[in-house]
Design a protein around this motif. Structure first.
Motif, PDB file in Angstrom:
ATOM      1  N   ASN B 303       0.846  -1.184   0.000  1.00 20.16           N
ATOM      2  CA  ASN B 303       0.000   0.000   0.000  1.00 20.16           C
ATOM      3  C   ASN B 303       0.888   1.243   0.000  1.00 20.16           C
ATOM      4  OD1 ASN B 303      -1.650   2.136   0.566  1.00 20.16           O
ATOM      5  ND2 ASN B 303      -2.295   1.409   2.582  1.00 20.16           N
ATOM      6  N   PRO B 304       0.881   2.031  -1.106  1.00 24.58           N
ATOM      7  CA  PRO B 304       1.804   3.173  -1.188  1.00 24.58           C
ATOM      8  C   PRO B 304       1.394   4.330  -0.286  1.00 24.58           C
ATOM      9  CG  PRO B 304       0.439   3.068  -3.154  1.00 24.58           C
ATOM     10  CD  PRO B 304       0.075   1.876  -2.322  1.00 24.58           C
ATOM     11  N   PHE B 305       0.283   4.201   0.434  1.00 20.02           N
ATOM     12  CA  PHE B 305      -0.147   5.297   1.303  1.00 20.02           C
ATOM     13  C   PHE B 305      -0.140   4.895   2.777  1.00 20.02           C
ATOM     14  CE2 PHE B 305      -2.089   5.822  -2.877  1.00 20.02           C
ATOM     15  CZ  PHE B 305      -1.549   7.058  -3.222  1.00 20.02           C
ATOM     16  N   ASP B 306       0.552   3.831   3.107  1.00 20.18           N
ATOM     17  CA  ASP B 306       0.615   3.371   4.491  1.00 20.18           C
ATOM     18  C   ASP B 306       1.608   4.243   5.256  1.00 20.18           C
ATOM     19  OD1 ASP B 306       0.959   2.119   6.875  1.00 20.18           O
ATOM     20  OD2 ASP B 306       1.219   0.105   6.043  1.00 20.18           O
ATOM     21  N   THR B 307       1.089   5.167   6.065  1.00 19.11           N
ATOM     22  CA  THR B 307       1.973   6.146   6.716  1.00 19.11           C
ATOM     23  C   THR B 307       2.927   5.488   7.716  1.00 19.11           C
ATOM     24  OG1 THR B 307       0.197   6.562   8.287  1.00 19.11           O
ATOM     25  CG2 THR B 307       0.422   8.112   6.479  1.00 19.11           C
ATOM     26  N   GLU B 308       2.541   4.300   8.206  1.00 21.51           N
ATOM     27  CA  GLU B 308       3.450   3.590   9.119  1.00 21.51           C
ATOM     28  C   GLU B 308       4.739   3.186   8.412  1.00 21.51           C
ATOM     29  OE1 GLU B 308       2.769   2.568  12.478  1.00 21.51           O
ATOM     30  OE2 GLU B 308       1.253   4.131  12.234  1.00 21.51           O
ATOM     31  N   LYS B 309       4.634   3.018   7.094  1.00 21.07           N
ATOM     32  CA  LYS B 309       5.791   2.524   6.348  1.00 21.07           C
ATOM     33  C   LYS B 309       6.456   3.621   5.531  1.00 21.07           C
ATOM     34  CE  LYS B 309       4.672  -2.295   6.163  1.00 21.07           C
ATOM     35  NZ  LYS B 309       3.811  -3.250   5.511  1.00 21.07           N
ATOM     36  N   LEU B 310       6.328   4.848   5.989  1.00 24.16           N
ATOM     37  CA  LEU B 310       6.864   5.988   5.243  1.00 24.16           C
ATOM     38  C   LEU B 310       8.310   5.766   4.798  1.00 24.16           C
ATOM     39  CD1 LEU B 310       6.207   9.012   4.461  1.00 24.16           C
ATOM     40  CD2 LEU B 310       7.473   9.618   6.507  1.00 24.16           C
ATOM     41  N   LEU B 311       9.163   5.369   5.734  1.00 27.01           N
ATOM     42  CA  LEU B 311      10.588   5.256   5.407  1.00 27.01           C
ATOM     43  C   LEU B 311      10.821   4.148   4.388  1.00 27.01           C
ATOM     44  CD1 LEU B 311      12.102   5.769   8.961  1.00 27.01           C
ATOM     45  CD2 LEU B 311      12.201   7.347   7.039  1.00 27.01           C
ATOM     46  N   GLU B 312      10.117   3.052   4.559  1.00 29.00           N
ATOM     47  CA  GLU B 312      10.288   1.941   3.634  1.00 29.00           C
ATOM     48  C   GLU B 312       9.825   2.319   2.230  1.00 29.00           C
ATOM     49  OE1 GLU B 312       8.716  -1.761   5.197  1.00 29.00           O
ATOM     50  OE2 GLU B 312       8.525  -2.449   3.120  1.00 29.00           O
ATOM     51  N   ILE B 313       8.674   2.965   2.140  1.00 26.73           N
ATOM     52  CA  ILE B 313       8.137   3.329   0.828  1.00 26.73           C
ATOM     53  C   ILE B 313       9.085   4.315   0.132  1.00 26.73           C
ATOM     54  CG2 ILE B 313       6.210   4.448  -0.367  1.00 26.73           C
ATOM     55  CD1 ILE B 313       4.417   3.331   1.953  1.00 26.73           C
ATOM     56  N   PHE B 314       9.633   5.231   0.914  1.00 25.39           N
ATOM     57  CA  PHE B 314      10.529   6.222   0.321  1.00 25.39           C
ATOM     58  C   PHE B 314      11.910   5.665  -0.005  1.00 25.39           C
ATOM     59  CE2 PHE B 314       7.581   9.647   0.986  1.00 25.39           C
ATOM     60  CZ  PHE B 314       7.982  10.599   0.065  1.00 25.39           C
ATOM     61  N   SER B 315      12.210   4.457   0.470  1.00 22.14           N
ATOM     62  CA  SER B 315      13.542   3.928   0.159  1.00 22.14           C
ATOM     63  C   SER B 315      13.672   3.650  -1.336  1.00 22.14           C
ATOM     64  CB  SER B 315      13.828   2.674   0.989  1.00 22.14           C
ATOM     65  OG  SER B 315      12.960   1.650   0.595  1.00 22.14           O
ATOM     66  N   GLU B 316      12.525   3.660  -2.059  1.00 22.68           N
ATOM     67  CA  GLU B 316      12.605   3.468  -3.507  1.00 22.68           C
ATOM     68  C   GLU B 316      12.988   4.748  -4.248  1.00 22.68           C
ATOM     69  OE1 GLU B 316       9.055   1.614  -4.908  1.00 22.68           O
ATOM     70  OE2 GLU B 316       9.472  -0.241  -3.817  1.00 22.68           O
ATOM     71  N   LEU B 317      12.957   5.859  -3.541  1.00 29.55           N
ATOM     72  CA  LEU B 317      13.388   7.117  -4.158  1.00 29.55           C
ATOM     73  C   LEU B 317      14.882   7.258  -3.869  1.00 29.55           C
ATOM     74  CD1 LEU B 317      12.283   9.738  -5.559  1.00 29.55           C
ATOM     75  CD2 LEU B 317      12.140  10.729  -3.291  1.00 29.55           C
ATOM     76  N   GLU B 318      15.704   6.811  -4.813  1.00 28.20           N
ATOM     77  CA  GLU B 318      17.142   6.717  -4.516  1.00 28.20           C
ATOM     78  C   GLU B 318      17.992   7.650  -5.356  1.00 28.20           C
ATOM     79  OE1 GLU B 318      18.126   2.246  -3.507  1.00 28.20           O
ATOM     80  OE2 GLU B 318      17.320   2.453  -5.542  1.00 28.20           O
ATOM     81  N   LYS B 319      17.647   7.737  -6.652  1.00 29.72           N
ATOM     82  CA  LYS B 319      18.534   8.476  -7.555  1.00 29.72           C
ATOM     83  C   LYS B 319      18.543   9.951  -7.179  1.00 29.72           C
ATOM     84  CE  LYS B 319      16.942   5.995 -11.327  1.00 29.72           C
ATOM     85  NZ  LYS B 319      16.221   6.225 -12.539  1.00 29.72           N
ATOM     86  N   SER B 320      19.734  10.527  -7.151  1.00 31.11           N
ATOM     87  CA  SER B 320      19.816  11.898  -6.658  1.00 31.11           C
ATOM     88  C   SER B 320      19.032  12.863  -7.548  1.00 31.11           C
ATOM     89  CB  SER B 320      21.273  12.328  -6.505  1.00 31.11           C
ATOM     90  OG  SER B 320      21.938  12.174  -7.728  1.00 31.11           O
ATOM     91  N   GLU B 321      19.026  12.617  -8.872  1.00 32.15           N
ATOM     92  CA  GLU B 321      18.273  13.574  -9.710  1.00 32.15           C
ATOM     93  C   GLU B 321      16.770  13.480  -9.433  1.00 32.15           C
ATOM     94  OE1 GLU B 321      20.061  11.012 -10.968  1.00 32.15           O
ATOM     95  OE2 GLU B 321      19.167  10.153 -12.793  1.00 32.15           O
ATOM     96  N   ASP B 322      16.314  12.260  -9.074  1.00 38.63           N
ATOM     97  CA  ASP B 322      14.902  12.111  -8.728  1.00 38.63           C
ATOM     98  C   ASP B 322      14.563  12.840  -7.434  1.00 38.63           C
ATOM     99  OD1 ASP B 322      14.280  10.679 -10.938  1.00 38.63           O
ATOM    100  OD2 ASP B 322      14.250   8.703  -9.947  1.00 38.63           O
TER     101      ASP B 322
END
Lengths: 488, 601
Positions: B303-322
């Motif tokens: 679930n991409p909106f599970d606030t409990e897993k904020l850090l985990e979901i954001f770990s997919e945002l890795e590339k610095s330009e992104d």
């Protein structure tokens, strides 16, 4: 860039740390500590003689100006301490940095509030105490080796210093699930068990975890029952602390002494004790007295309101009352006596959860102190006194329930009574003076109850109707009959 | 060994040379690192190794206390999870560069006091894999095992051509700083240190850690941009909008010269702020989902909106330009929220929805702000916009409607003046809500609306009905349902002041007899007799008669449910008939939508 990355860890005292030219970087501009955080910090250090380590501070050099240091971690503590120095009239000691750091309006509010919190705290202290404290913070001879308030300071310089600083910040601050009061309590009490007794510590640890997941949980027994009884015993109706009340209530007040065999205080309300003390010998528990020593954990007397001693005694205390609570209110009825059964079923018929918990708590204390002596008639009186709140209020809330039990002094009454006869006669006295139950609370005869009050009344009435024969004392019976409109 | 020795970091190599040993006390929590965390650590190590294998990789700071019986052994007060992970990584890495690692593991480097099963595992006794484990130790031993496996796999797949060198890098360059508590510390002091380390001051929230994590992955000038945009977002979402522009030094705060430090003026002039429709984690996850979509990336698997897993979901945002681009998304989304969405003011029982007030707009009428953002085509549209937004706010998870609504706002305004058309916006939001009925609320047939009885009815329908009733109340051309209202000014007053509130309690307007079993009386439990109100009001109403409830509502000066007000003051006929009138309204508004979309069965 050229200047390669350097990282260094040092132990600095507060004066040495404040000598640095510290800055709060833009991304850190919020100051958010609240009253309890400030008071925790003050209480930790004010009366402390020995050096105190106040955690880690992370600094990195400001790009283009290596004489200045940005605070990456530690802002809240350092700003709070700066406020403290200001309150103590020591702000002239901070020559640079923090006083010129900039804050937003909401941070400014917190700063002013906390400044006042400190003022209040210090006002209650004598000048002598304050001077002593000031001298510890800033010793006159400023001897570096004798620093008293200490920090572990990590300084990062050169290329990519900020990125690395963030990595350290992350590793210090992300700790997964926050600790509950019960995690902290376990940690606290395990510390008291000497390292040599690994099996004992391991056993208590497992037992604690098991009980923490059972029903009733630690929260039911500690928060709802034991802590409230201890509060009422102090004639308090609510916690003075908003944060972590269970942890603070059940912390040990004495320092552990490892090395020698610990002996623990005996607690048995006000009854004369035959035993002097108890201790563990290997796996056995031995009670010493002037007669031959007795053995067995079951013999160790405890009191709900006792002073908490760390380690072994605490784990025994915790287990004892969790088991008693289960036995009284959760166990199946076949294994209990008629008396205990009566109390359990009566408690189930209190159809308001706050009043039910209050009743169960007071009964736990009664049974812990007096056993099953005069249990039924006393429980009826206690029910009458607690239920009285139901008639008085449109809706029953937790705050009101807590003050009601406090105001009725039920817990001090039980604690001060020498025996069950003494307790019962006082309880009976209160009930005999009570006003009768208001009419609108009683359902019209032959009709079903309307509204929560009538529903509550009806439920208890039905119970007494079927169980009245078990009430041994006619004076109590009379109260039940008149209050609950039951024909003899 | 004196404390001075720890000015410089230690590595596995130095730990071995100095013969150091660590012990994890029982009060520490069991090992709990997830697969992803272990992978991340390996990845970071490997990146550093590729970049410059002569430089240290820093893992963190260990806080330790000397133990009494062994001068080389330290109890860990903080950092135990990290050093355990490193030991497990070392266990797998010891297949390469093995002579050195063997020396490292020749001693019991890490002792798990009191956790016998886990110790056996860490003790590297290969035969004890099938130990009897209880629930707690079982979990953590499994995680230990997993960490070793993940490292083995990493060596095999990622570091395959450089296994020996990578293992050596880990041995020589993975660094910890060690901070020892003062030697005068007693057991209680150490205990307190542990508590304080975990509980000093306010705990950081996940989004605060996320901010730092993302910043660490990018360089200037992107870093400053991210931090600036992030802080700006925080200011708005935490209701401190004006904050960033009013900066004072500590000195000025404590010694105010002329101007008093005043909190932001707000709702009824008290120390209180208007809050936006989302929390910080919700806002960030919505922004990330929109960002990924526009970037053509796949959605997060769970679930991409599970606030409990904020850090985990954001770990997919890795590339610095992104990450730098994402900083723009944050800003853009704050602007949209600020311009076109309501903010909530709350004080006790009072509730108010308003459009955002700009900086320094304390004296300005909020009308100015609204009209600078919207093309009004009729004066009721502002009220409609407030009503539909607050209705969705209380009834629907924020991402369900805000993701499409934000996207729509981004593609409008179209006419260059930065304004959007309020009527079009209302129509769009209504459409979003209607799509949700089939997509998210899973209503596929109108038959289901007939079965709305106590215990089986979604709260959404009460909110939706209130919105429809409110619309009809405001629409002179379509207000026959309110025809009984004339002359009842006190009730009109209730309706004029109505605000959507989040409620959780189903009220029986005609009271249900508490002694009856549920479902014995059908009429009492049918839709017509039910209303959605707050728990506190529900208990206040108790089993009052409808007349008693009328009085209680009038006394409190607000109604939580329009449906209930309609029942009490305007409804005709029996409970059944009143219910039918309400059902007809819902039926009529929903049916068009359901049958329009033929793909839905």
């Amino acid at each position: 860039m050229g200047n390669s990355f350097k990282a260094r860890l040092e132990r600095l005292s507060l004066p040495d740390l404040l000598k640095k030219s510290l800055k709060i970087p833009d991304y850190q501009r919020y100051y958010t500590w609240e009253r309890d955080h400030v008071l925790d910090l003050l209480k930790d250090i004010f009366d402390r003689e020995k050096p105190y380590l106040m955690g880690t501070v992370i600094l990195h050099d400001v790009e283009g100006d290596s004489s200045k240091m940005d605070i990456v971690d530690g802002q809240q503590r350092l700003v709070t301490l700066t406020l403290l120095l200001q309150q103590l009239g020591l702000s002239n000691k901070i020559t640079t940095g923090l006083l010129n750091a900039e804050f937003t309006a909401s941070s400014a509010e917190s700063i002013l509030k906390n400044h006042d919190v400190m003022g209040e705290f210090l006002e209650a202290k004598s000048d002598e105490e304050k001077n002593k404290f000031s001298n510890r913070l800033f010793p006159n001879d400023c001897d570096q080796e004798n620093g008293w308030l200490l920090f572990t300071v990590l300084t990062l310089e050169g290329e990519n210093a900020l990125d690395r600083a963030f990595t350290f910040f992350d590793s210090i601050n992300s700790k997964g699930m926050p600790l509950t009061d019960f995690n902290l309590l376990k940690a606290h009490h395990l510390m008291f068990i000497p390292p040599k007794q690994e099996a004992l510590a391991s056993g208590h640890n497992e037992e604690w975890e098991k009980r923490n997941q059972s029903d009733p949980s630690h929260a039911d027994v500690f928060s709802v029952t034991l802590r409230r009884l201890r509060m009422w015993a102090r004639r308090e109706e609510r916690d003075s602390r908003r944060e972590r009340p269970d942890y603070h209530e059940f912390c040990s007040v004495v320092e552990p002494e490892h090395g020698k065999d610990s002996e623990y205080e005996l607690n048995r309300y006000m009854q004369p004790v035959a035993f002097r003390s108890w201790r563990r010998v290997g796996n056995r528990i031995v009670l010493s007295m002037d007669y031959p020593a007795l053995e067995g954990e079951a013999l160790v007397p405890t009191e709900i309101t006792q002073t908490i001693e760390g380690g072994d005694p605490f784990f025994i205390y915790a287990k004892r009352y969790q088991e008693l609570y289960i036995k009284l209110f959760y166990a199946d009825s076949t294994r209990n006596s008629t008396e205990i059964d009566f109390v359990r079923v009566l408690s189930k018929n209190l159809t308001n959860s706050y009043l039910q918990n209050a009743f169960r708590s007071v009964m736990l204390l009664y049974i812990d102190k007096f056993g099953e002596d005069r249990l039924i008639e006393s429980s009826v009186c206690i029910e009458r006194i607690i239920s009285d709140w139901r008639w008085k209020k449109k809706s029953v809330r937790i705050e009101g329930t807590l003050s009601h039990v406090k105001d009725k002094q039920l817990v001090p009454l039980l604690l001060d009574s020498v025996n069950s006869l003494h307790a019962y006669s006082q309880l009976l006295g209160i009930c005999q003076k009570m006003a009768s139950v208001p009419e609108d609370v009683q359902p019209e005869s032959g009709k079903s109850p309307k509204g929560v009050k009538q529903y509550y009344y009806n439920s208890i009435r039905k119970f007494y109707e079927s169980e009245q024969a078990k009430i041994p004392d006619d004076r109590t019976k009379e109260i039940v009959f008149s209050h609950y409109n039951i024909e003899n | 060994m004196s404390e001075q020795d720890f000015k410089n970091p230690v590595t596995p190599k130095l730990i071995e040379e100095k013969k150091l040993k660590f012990r994890i006390p029982l009060y520490q929590r069991p090992y709990s690192w997830e697969d992803k965390q272990v992978e991340q650590l390996l990845c970071d190590l490997y990146n550093q190794f590729k970049k410059n294998y002569n430089e240290n990789y820093y893992v963190g700071i260990l806080s330790v206390a000397k133990t009494q019986d062994d001068p080389f052994r330290y109890d860990l007060i903080d950092g135990q999870q990290r050093i355990t992970t490193l030991t497990l990584v070392g266990k797998a890495a010891s297949a390469f560069y093995s002579e050195e690692w063997k020396a490292f593991f020749a001693e019991k480097r890490l002792e798990l006091y009191g956790r016998i099963a886990e110790q056996a595992f860490l003790g590297f006794d290969e035969n004890k894999d099938t130990l009897h484990l209880n629930k707690e130790t079982g979990e953590s031993a499994k995680k230990m095992q997993k960490a070793v496996e993940i490292t083995r796999k990493y060596f095999k797949e990622q570091a395959k051509t450089k296994q020996e060198e990578f293992s050596r890098f880990i041995y020589e360059k993975t660094s910890f700083f060690i901070s020892e508590v003062p030697s005068t510390y007693t057991i209680l002091d150490k205990n307190q240190q542990f508590v304080r380390m975990n509980n000093r001051g306010r705990q950081l929230e996940n989004h605060e850690i996320l901010k730092v994590r993302l910043s660490a992955k990018i360089n200037e000038p992107g870093q400053s941009k991210l931090l600036k945009n992030w802080n700006n977002m925080l200011a708005h979402l935490t209701g401190k909008g004006e904050d960033l522009n009013r900066v004072k030094t500590l000195k000025e705060i404590l010694n105010p010269v002329s101007e008093q430090t005043e909190p932001t003026k707000s709702f009824s002039g008290k120390d209180q702020y208007y809050m936006p429709l989302t929390t910080v984690p919700e806002f960030l996850l919505i922004a990330l989902a929109r960002f990924k979509k526009s970037n053509g990336e796949e959605e997060y698997q769970g679930n991409p909106f599970d606030t409990e897993k904020l850090l985990e979901i954001f770990s997919e945002l890795e590339k610095s330009e992104d990450i730098v681009k994402f900083a723009d998304t944050i800003n853009e989304q704050v602007e949209i929220l600020k311009s076109f969405f309501i903010y909530i003011g709350r004080e006790g029982n009072k509730l108010e929805y308003k459009f955002w007030r700009n900086n320094n707009s304390e004296d300005k009428d909020t009308e100015d702000v609204y009209s600078s953002k919207f093309n009004d085509t009729g004066k009721n549209w502002k009220q409609r916009l407030k009503a539909i937004q607050s209705f969705l706010h209380v009834s629907t998870e924020p991402h369900h409607w805000l993701v499409p609504a934000f996207n729509w706002c981004k593609s409008h305004p179209k006419n260059g003046d930065g304004k959007i058309n309020a009527e079009e916006f209302v129509t769009k939001i209504e459409e979003i809500d209607n799509i949700l009925i089939t997509n998210t609320r899973k209503l596929t047939s109108l038959e289901e609306l007939k079965n709305m009885v106590y215990g089986e009815i979604s709260h959404y329908w009460f909110y939706r009905l209130d919105y429809e009733l409110w619309k009809r109340y405001k629409d002179p051309g379509n207000n026959s349902i309110w025809e009984n209202l004339s002359g009842k000014n006190n009730v009109k007053d209730l309706l004029n002041k109505f605000c959507f509130r989040r409620c959780a309690s189903i009220e029986h307007i005609e009271p249900r007899n508490p002694m009856e079993k549920p479902n014995e009386i059908k009429e009492i439990d049918s839709f017509g007799n039910l209303a959605l109100i707050s728990g506190s009001r529900n208990s206040k109403f108790s089993n009052n008669s409808p007349d008693g409830k009328k009085q209680l509502i009038l006394d409190s000066e607000y109604s939580e449910s329009i449906k209930m007000a309609h029942f009490l003051w305007c409804g005709n006929g029996t409970i059944e008939e009143k219910g039918e009138a309400m059902r007809t309204i819902l039926y009529d508004t929903v049916k068009n939508y359901l049958y329009q979309d033929s793909s839905i069965k």
